[in-house]
Design a protein around this motif. Sequence first.
Motif, PDB file in Angstrom:
ATOM      1  N   SER A  27      -1.535   6.642   3.166  1.00 30.55           N
ATOM      2  CA  SER A  27      -1.329   5.098   3.406  1.00 30.55           C
ATOM      3  C   SER A  27      -2.368   4.760   4.384  1.00 30.55           C
ATOM      4  O   SER A  27      -3.092   4.312   4.435  1.00 30.55           O
ATOM      5  CB  SER A  27      -0.370   4.092   3.421  1.00 30.55           C
ATOM      6  OG  SER A  27       1.110   5.087   4.228  1.00 30.55           O
TER       7      SER A  27
ATOM      8  N   THR B  92      -1.767  -4.978   4.799  1.00 28.55           N
ATOM      9  CA  THR B  92      -0.948  -3.820   4.574  1.00 28.55           C
ATOM     10  C   THR B  92       0.315  -3.256   4.427  1.00 28.55           C
ATOM     11  O   THR B  92       0.678  -2.904   6.096  1.00 28.55           O
ATOM     12  CB  THR B  92      -1.773  -2.724   4.361  1.00 28.55           C
ATOM     13  OG1 THR B  92      -2.354  -1.852   5.407  1.00 28.55           O
ATOM     14  CG2 THR B  92      -3.589  -3.212   3.205  1.00 28.55           C
TER      15      THR B  92
ATOM     16  N   LEU C 180       0.891  -1.010   0.216  1.00 28.45           N
ATOM     17  CA  LEU C 180       0.072  -0.017   0.197  1.00 28.45           C
ATOM     18  C   LEU C 180       0.386   1.382  -0.169  1.00 28.45           C
ATOM     19  O   LEU C 180       1.533   1.282   1.262  1.00 28.45           O
ATOM     20  CB  LEU C 180      -0.747  -0.150   1.134  1.00 28.45           C
ATOM     21  CG  LEU C 180      -1.857   1.828   1.288  1.00 28.45           C
ATOM     22  CD1 LEU C 180      -2.474   1.041  -0.221  1.00 28.45           C
ATOM     23  CD2 LEU C 180      -2.199   0.759   2.843  1.00 28.45           C
TER      24      LEU C 180
END
Length: 597
Positions: free
Chosen positions: A308, A289, A266
């Motif tokens: 993110s 992630t 990510l």
Amino acid sequence: MCGICGELRFDGQAADLTALGRMMEAMQRRGPDHGGSFSDGPMAFGHRRLAIIDLSESSDQPLHDAELKLALVFNGTLYNYRELRRELAGMGYHFFSEGDTEVILKAYHAWGEACLERFDGMFAFALWDQHRHTLFLARDRFGIKPLYLTRNGQRLRFASSLPALLAGGDVERDLDPAGLQFQFTLHGSVPAPHTILKEVQKLPPATSLTLDGRGNVQERTYWRLTAQRPAAPLSETGQLEAIREKLQAAVARQHLAADVPVGVLLSGGLDSSLLVALLAEQGHADIPTFSVGFQDQPEEKGDEFHYSELVARRFGSRHHEYLIPDAEVLENLPEAIAAMAEPMFSQDNVAFYLLAREVKKEVKVVLSGQGADEVFGGYFWYPLMHAEPDSLPPLERFARHYFDRRHPEYLELIAPEYATADHASALLASRLSEPGADTFLDQVQRLDVTTLIVDDPVKRVDNMTMAWGLEARVPFLDQELVEAALRLAPELRLREGGKYPLKHIARGLLPDEIIDRPKGYFPTPALKYLRGGFLQFIQETLNSRACRERGLYQRPYVERLLAEPLSHFTPLHGNKLWHLAVLEAWLQQHVDPLRDR
């Protein structure tokens, strides 16, 4: 996901198992879970396994079916293996494993070379037919999985990495002038079948080779991408909905084809954020992630954590952030360059390498957003090319916004004995003019997806994740999705600054701040703006005795760049000094120590 290698002799001798062992050892990090070999007279296979599907010994490779007299080594993942398995079982085939490897073997027996047209996945494999004494090699449509070859009058060898072939021995290390010119013109991309070494080639994407024991070879291209509007296109709404459905299906298939947990790399950009959003929409919770960041430079911020974190909070992912100090980046530079299957110039190669090191501690498989920019028109140079007058030749429209160096500058860089014609311009002019593309931008994006992406972002992700035994999957390079995207009008792909179809899908799923933000480029600013220890690394590499004795670069060019390390950038914002140093460091690690073997 694995490392494969092998040898087929043409001279009646048995395959060299010692060389096979060296190649396997060189790929141990690609497949840390199991190693195995198979030999049958002139043919031998080696395999290093990363167990992802069917974790049992039944799917260890090489896979040999004594009844069908077929043996196989396979690197990659077949996403539709369950559907194909059911079809093959209905035809009477019996299976002794639960994996996708055996499906390839049975599919080849059932359909021959036509099996490739049925496969949905990323793959490079070698299959030995003991009945016919033929070797069948194949690579996936977009070249996601690598396959390197070297051949002489006595034998053919293949491997998943160029250094593995070199480790096998008996390969000349002479540099290929054409490969070098590609390397320094096309942002580090050396299109197949070339590499920077004369005696090593790459099997092109969407291509198969069939060889017999006398060295006779048949090559076949089994798929071609077109970029044309259909005679009766859907409405814009219908086209966008088709893109949504195909992307949703690709994400679901690639996430489900695993017997281990799957995470997402990510970055905080639109592409990777959309993967997380679609997984959440499909009911997946607690998605692992991963984001990486680096120290800021005065010219550029070193992380995208703000974005993110927005996505991670929105979907409740199990998020991991890694902020890596410059000292650690510098310490790992030689190791990261050594991990490259070929010299790669993008600065974020090192970022992917260090990110993969951490991610592998948590999961064995990740989804990545690579390919979205090429498929949906996300790079800044597409609108610049598009805006050029139609009267300009297609090659010139492309080259002035993409080539790292035009040919006169390249001839200033390279030593006279390596100087050559402008192979990059000749190849790209030919590829751009091929039939099957309606407009100039269609020509460019087809070129990017089928040729340039293979040896830059796609190779980068496979290479740097597999250096740590981590499998990366790329849903945006799903065949049906790419074909649908290239049927869209270029103006639709470029709307709102590019990637409009993805922005349309994301609206309401992702925060607007993610959708409308400027595009990021996985920043590793210390490798772009060279100072301190990084500049010292560059200086020591380019002033080393090995570099000077190699005589590859003309010293006045090197000295001019060294005198102004913050002044020489390519149109794609790469530092030209970094390019020179990466190639030289790679040659010192992979070519120089092996010359006497």
